[in-house]
Design an enzyme around this catalytic site. Structure first.
Site, PDB file in Angstrom:
ATOM      1  N   TYR A 279      14.546 -15.490   6.484  1.00  0.00           N
ATOM      2  CA  TYR A 279      15.570 -15.106   5.838  1.00  0.00           C
ATOM      3  C   TYR A 279      15.091 -14.207   4.538  1.00  0.00           C
ATOM      4  CZ  TYR A 279      19.247 -14.111   2.946  1.00  0.00           C
ATOM      5  OH  TYR A 279      20.337 -13.503   2.071  1.00  0.00           O
TER       6      TYR A 279
ATOM      7  N   ARG B 242      18.476  -8.460  12.881  1.00  0.00           N
ATOM      8  CA  ARG B 242      17.392  -9.262  12.434  1.00  0.00           C
ATOM      9  C   ARG B 242      16.963 -10.494  13.574  1.00  0.00           C
ATOM     10  NH1 ARG B 242      20.446  -9.952   6.626  1.00  0.00           N
ATOM     11  NH2 ARG B 242      21.225  -7.819   6.580  1.00  0.00           N
TER      12      ARG B 242
ATOM     13  N   HIS C 151      18.456  -1.698   2.149  1.00  0.00           N
ATOM     14  CA  HIS C 151      18.984  -3.227   2.103  1.00  0.00           C
ATOM     15  C   HIS C 151      17.749  -3.871   2.885  1.00  0.00           C
ATOM     16  CE1 HIS C 151      22.653  -5.683   1.961  1.00  0.00           C
ATOM     17  NE2 HIS C 151      21.845  -6.421   2.567  1.00  0.00           N
TER      18      HIS C 151
ATOM     19  N   GLY D 235      13.805  -6.954  -5.711  1.00  0.00           N
ATOM     20  CA  GLY D 235      14.403  -8.106  -5.023  1.00  0.00           C
ATOM     21  C   GLY D 235      13.441  -9.095  -4.618  1.00  0.00           C
TER      22      GLY D 235
END
Length: 434
Positions: A71, A211, A324, A378
């Site tokens: 993830y 994903r 993203h 991020g």
């Protein structure tokens, strides 16, 4: 097809790929002869020994189970967009000036008309409680202490009102549109009441990216595979702090009241929100949100120059160029690729931020030289929080600041607005060992 770098995962079961955390990085071989001297990132537990974001990443990889790493690290499909985020920075090279007095230099900048320690905001990321207990609050604490904004995700786990209690926090809110209009309207009301100074509307996630590597850790849509469950148990420190201490998987406290009671489990609620994101999101939606939210509004996920132009006409205060995290459309250009042309379109009419791939202080300087007002970081900060909570996130910001400050001086520049003429574009060539 084997999974390409940058994903390094802990191997337990036959057929899985080894992270080989003790191996040199893809760029370390430039100074090696036949693998000598041997090089290793620091992957222990002593935060003071981390000297780069990559060390924090190695510490995170040692601590986290596979499904959490997927993830954290994974992208969509072949992960070409994910790789492009780093390759885009590698295409730009510095041309430093010499014999310049840089004894009084600064990497501080104004971000939304307020002074920040770096031209940087912590990017919105969801499901952070998988990484560290109350990781949203930990990230906010690190950002406030360091002096940069923190953007909280709609899919965060700590309530925005609890995050807002962090002293000195510059609190931004990221919005996913899902359900009916009453949902985003209530989230905006709460964000305003909590003192959030800016809103980032995500525009590129109404269809969930494919994903694959994350999906492979699951037996069904909402149930991890046996191998995944055993791997989680194997990582005792993570299991004890994240699941036992918090009595199970985390909750999405900011949106859970909008989810039907029979879908409020961790995986179930995430998929419910995903399934109820309208694919009809349009500029008309932007107009409705603009009329209701009177504070600064950014559109996040812009990657087309026509959309840059239309954003100006839509009356927003800024845009965030980005993919993203390489997790949506594969084979997309990076935000950095569009940055110079986007700056030509907007001049100074709206703020221009870029996200994706920031791992070094030099990355930040390249983005500023190409026209960014600020970057959103991020994964770089997440590696810190995964390794050591709020202190780890603060360490990541410190590392980026130190690297940017030293590089600024070596460039012969006194500030982040003094970088004109210091970059040139060269054909991308793979470094030895990559």
């Amino acid at each position: 097809m084997q999974r390409r770098e940058p994903i390094l995962l802990l191997q337990i079961y036959r057929g899985e790929r080894s992270p080989v955390l003790s191996d040199p990085s893809s760029h370390a071989a430039a100074a090696q002869l036949d693998g000598s001297p041997a090089r290793h990132y620091y992957a222990g537990h002593r935060l003071a020994r981390a000297v780069s974001v990559d060390d924090l990443r190695a510490m995170a990889h040692r601590r986290l189970p596979r499904f959490v790493l997927e993830y954290l690290e994974g992208g969509a499909e072949e992960e070409a967009s994910l790789a492009r985020e780093r390759d885009a920075f590698a295409g730009w090279w510095f041309m430093p000036r010499q014999l310049v007095d840089v004894s009084h230099r600064s990497v501080t900048a104004e971000v939304l008309r307020k002074r920040a320690s770096l031209p940087l905001a912590v990017a919105p990321t969801g499901l952070n409680a998988l990484f560290w207990p109350h990781a949203d609050i930990a990230l906010a604490q690190a950002a406030a202490r360091f002096g940069v904004p923190f953007t909280q995700s709609t899919m965060s786990n700590d309530a925005m009102e609890d995050v807002a209690k962090v002293p000195g926090l510059r609190h931004w809110w990221q919005l996913y549109v899902f359900g009916g209009d009453e949902v985003w309207q209530e989230l905006l009301r709460r964000a305003d009441a909590a003192g959030c100074e800016a809103l980032l509307l995500t525009t590129n996630a109404q269809i969930f990216g494919n994903r694959e590597w994350s999906t492979r850790t699951m037996a069904t849509r909402t149930r991890p595979s046996i191998a995944t469950a055993l791997d989680a148990l194997w990582h005792g420190r993570w299991f004890a702090s994240t699941l036992l201490r918090e009595r199970g998987l985390p909750t999405f406290h900011n949106i859970i009241d909008f989810v039907p009671k029979d879908s409020r489990g961790f995986f179930e609620s995430a998929f419910w929100v995903r399934d109820h994101q309208p694919q009809s999101l349009s500029w008309a939606t932007v107009d409705k949100i603009r009329r209701r939210w009177r504070k600064p509004l950014f559109l996040k996920g812009i990657l087309n120059l026509d959309d840059v132009r239309r954003s100006v006409d839509a009356g927003v205060d800024g845009i965030v160029l980005g993919t993203h995290g390489g997790r949506q459309l594969d084979w997309a250009v990076s935000g950095l690729d569009l940055l110079p042309a986007a700056r030509d379109i907007v001049p100074d009419r709206i703020a221009l931020h870029v996200s994706g791939g920031v791992r070094r202080g030099t990355d930040l300087l390249k983005a500023m030289a190409l026209g960014a007002d600020a970057v959103l970081a991020g994964r770089a900060v997440l590696y810190g929080v995964c390794a050591a909570g709020a202190e780890g996130a603060y360490k990541a910001l410190q590392i980026l600041q130190q690297e940017a400050d030293e590089a600024l001086g070596l460039l012969g520049a006194r500030g982040v607005r003094d970088l004109g003429g210091l970059l040139t574009r060269l054909p991308l060539c793979r470094r030895a060992g990559s």
